[in-house]
Design a protein around this motif. Structure first.
Motif, PDB file in Angstrom:
ATOM      1  N   ALA A  18       0.833  -1.210   0.000  1.00  0.00           N
ATOM      2  CA  ALA A  18       0.000   0.000   0.000  1.00  0.00           C
ATOM      3  C   ALA A  18       0.868   1.259   0.000  1.00  0.00           C
ATOM      4  N   LEU A  19       1.966   1.237   0.722  1.00  0.00           N
ATOM      5  CA  LEU A  19       2.855   2.407   0.752  1.00  0.00           C
ATOM      6  C   LEU A  19       3.555   2.627  -0.582  1.00  0.00           C
ATOM      7  N   ILE A  20       3.803   1.572  -1.347  1.00  0.00           N
ATOM      8  CA  ILE A  20       4.357   1.735  -2.693  1.00  0.00           C
ATOM      9  C   ILE A  20       3.365   2.508  -3.560  1.00  0.00           C
ATOM     10  N   VAL A  21       2.095   2.228  -3.374  1.00  0.00           N
ATOM     11  CA  VAL A  21       1.055   2.915  -4.147  1.00  0.00           C
ATOM     12  C   VAL A  21       0.862   4.348  -3.666  1.00  0.00           C
ATOM     13  N   THR A  22       0.784   4.539  -2.364  1.00  0.00           N
ATOM     14  CA  THR A  22       0.368   5.840  -1.820  1.00  0.00           C
ATOM     15  C   THR A  22       1.511   6.776  -1.453  1.00  0.00           C
ATOM     16  N   GLY A  23       2.692   6.252  -1.155  1.00  0.00           N
ATOM     17  CA  GLY A  23       3.773   7.103  -0.685  1.00  0.00           C
ATOM     18  C   GLY A  23       3.394   7.769   0.629  1.00  0.00           C
ATOM     19  N   LYS A  24       3.762   9.033   0.777  1.00  0.00           N
ATOM     20  CA  LYS A  24       3.513   9.748   2.042  1.00  0.00           C
ATOM     21  C   LYS A  24       2.033   9.825   2.399  1.00  0.00           C
ATOM     22  N   ASP A  25       1.152   9.795   1.418  1.00  0.00           N
ATOM     23  CA  ASP A  25      -0.281   9.830   1.718  1.00  0.00           C
ATOM     24  C   ASP A  25      -0.719   8.621   2.535  1.00  0.00           C
ATOM     25  N   GLY A  26       0.032   7.525   2.460  1.00  0.00           N
ATOM     26  CA  GLY A  26      -0.306   6.322   3.211  1.00  0.00           C
ATOM     27  C   GLY A  26       0.134   6.348   4.666  1.00  0.00           C
ATOM     28  N   ALA A  27       0.887   7.358   5.047  1.00  0.00           N
ATOM     29  CA  ALA A  27       1.349   7.448   6.439  1.00  0.00           C
ATOM     30  C   ALA A  27       0.178   7.492   7.405  1.00  0.00           C
ATOM     31  N   ASN A  28      -0.950   8.037   6.975  1.00  0.00           N
ATOM     32  CA  ASN A  28      -2.119   8.131   7.856  1.00  0.00           C
ATOM     33  C   ASN A  28      -2.685   6.758   8.228  1.00  0.00           C
ATOM     34  N   LEU A  29      -2.361   5.714   7.483  1.00  0.00           N
ATOM     35  CA  LEU A  29      -2.817   4.363   7.843  1.00  0.00           C
ATOM     36  C   LEU A  29      -2.316   3.983   9.230  1.00  0.00           C
ATOM     37  N   PHE A  30      -1.125   4.462   9.581  1.00  0.00           N
ATOM     38  CA  PHE A  30      -0.483   4.073  10.829  1.00  0.00           C
ATOM     39  C   PHE A  30      -1.013   4.843  12.038  1.00  0.00           C
ATOM     40  N   SER A  78       5.310  -0.429  12.170  1.00  0.00           N
ATOM     41  CA  SER A  78       6.148   0.716  11.826  1.00  0.00           C
ATOM     42  C   SER A  78       6.620   0.538  10.384  1.00  0.00           C
ATOM     43  N   ALA A  79       7.085   1.632   9.787  1.00  0.00           N
ATOM     44  CA  ALA A  79       7.484   1.570   8.382  1.00  0.00           C
ATOM     45  C   ALA A  79       8.687   2.452   8.109  1.00  0.00           C
ATOM     46  N   TRP A  80       9.430   2.091   7.090  1.00  0.00           N
ATOM     47  CA  TRP A  80      10.541   2.868   6.555  1.00  0.00           C
ATOM     48  C   TRP A  80      10.326   2.915   5.044  1.00  0.00           C
ATOM     49  N   VAL A  81      10.275   4.113   4.481  1.00  0.00           N
ATOM     50  CA  VAL A  81       9.904   4.294   3.081  1.00  0.00           C
ATOM     51  C   VAL A  81      10.956   5.130   2.356  1.00  0.00           C
ATOM     52  N   ILE A  82      11.303   4.705   1.148  1.00  0.00           N
ATOM     53  CA  ILE A  82      12.177   5.481   0.276  1.00  0.00           C
ATOM     54  C   ILE A  82      11.303   6.025  -0.851  1.00  0.00           C
ATOM     55  N   GLU A  83      11.298   7.336  -0.977  1.00  0.00           N
ATOM     56  CA  GLU A  83      10.465   8.000  -1.977  1.00  0.00           C
ATOM     57  C   GLU A  83      10.903   7.656  -3.401  1.00  0.00           C
ATOM     58  N   ARG A  84       9.970   7.731  -4.304  1.00  0.00           N
ATOM     59  CA  ARG A  84      10.241   7.395  -5.707  1.00  0.00           C
ATOM     60  C   ARG A  84      10.954   8.528  -6.445  1.00  0.00           C
ATOM     61  N   HIS A  85      10.541   9.760  -6.203  1.00  0.00           N
ATOM     62  CA  HIS A  85      11.012  10.872  -7.026  1.00  0.00           C
ATOM     63  C   HIS A  85      12.041  11.766  -6.341  1.00  0.00           C
ATOM     64  N   ASN A  87      15.576  11.660  -3.238  1.00  0.00           N
ATOM     65  CA  ASN A  87      16.490  10.847  -2.433  1.00  0.00           C
ATOM     66  C   ASN A  87      16.090  10.877  -0.963  1.00  0.00           C
ATOM     67  N   GLU A  88      14.821  11.051  -0.705  1.00  0.00           N
ATOM     68  CA  GLU A  88      14.299  11.190   0.645  1.00  0.00           C
ATOM     69  C   GLU A  88      13.794   9.848   1.176  1.00  0.00           C
ATOM     70  N   ALA A  89      14.038   9.609   2.464  1.00  0.00           N
ATOM     71  CA  ALA A  89      13.483   8.442   3.160  1.00  0.00           C
ATOM     72  C   ALA A  89      12.844   8.935   4.450  1.00  0.00           C
ATOM     73  N   TRP A  90      11.822   8.229   4.908  1.00  0.00           N
ATOM     74  CA  TRP A  90      11.113   8.634   6.118  1.00  0.00           C
ATOM     75  C   TRP A  90      10.574   7.400   6.832  1.00  0.00           C
ATOM     76  N   GLY A  91      10.317   7.576   8.115  1.00  0.00           N
ATOM     77  CA  GLY A  91       9.828   6.477   8.928  1.00  0.00           C
ATOM     78  C   GLY A  91       8.565   6.834   9.678  1.00  0.00           C
ATOM     79  N   ILE A  92       7.843   5.793  10.075  1.00  0.00           N
ATOM     80  CA  ILE A  92       6.600   5.928  10.836  1.00  0.00           C
ATOM     81  C   ILE A  92       6.681   4.994  12.033  1.00  0.00           C
ATOM     82  N   ASN A  93       6.447   5.515  13.241  1.00  0.00           N
ATOM     83  CA  ASN A  93       6.396   4.704  14.457  1.00  0.00           C
ATOM     84  C   ASN A  93       7.659   3.897  14.709  1.00  0.00           C
ATOM     85  N   LEU A  94       8.803   4.321  14.183  1.00  0.00           N
ATOM     86  CA  LEU A  94      10.037   3.567  14.420  1.00  0.00           C
ATOM     87  C   LEU A  94      10.468   3.715  15.858  1.00  0.00           C
TER      88      LEU A  94
END
Length: 95
Positions: A57-69, A78-85, A87-94
């Motif tokens: 789901a995070l591959i589809v939604t990117g940052k918009d999917g953070a609200n799922l958590f 918890s999640a760790w995501v690397i953006e597509r467009h 060089n940014e990475a971000w985490g949720i509930n780590l």
């Protein structure tokens, strides 16, 4: 080709979804087009099936999917995501 995050877990599950090995193979169900939310998403939590679904789901939604958590039933995930467009990475509930 670079390791940007290492996770150590002793209990639970970890699932990663991404485009780096198979290319853009995940389809956005809303548009029917290739998902453009994130390049890679790793989710940790108590159940592997849910972690895998959230990673995809995070591959589809990117940052918009953070609200799922923010949902109480996903508080242990918890999640760790690397953006597509970028060089940014971000985490949720780590922890």
């Amino acid at each position: 080709q670079t390791i940007v995050k290492v996770f150590e877990i002793s209990d639970g599950a970890i699932a990663t979804s991404g485009t780096y090995e198979k290319g853009s193979h995940i389809i956005d169900p809303k548009t029917g087009m290739i998902a453009i939310g994130a390049r890679s998403a790793t989710v940790l939590g108590p159940e592997g099936g849910i972690a895998e679904a959230l990673a995809t789901a995070l591959i589809v939604t990117g940052k918009d999917g953070a609200n799922l958590f923010t949902k109480p039933e996903l508080a242990e995930y918890s999640a760790w995501v690397i953006e597509r467009h970028s060089n940014e990475a971000w985490g949720i509930n780590l922890k």
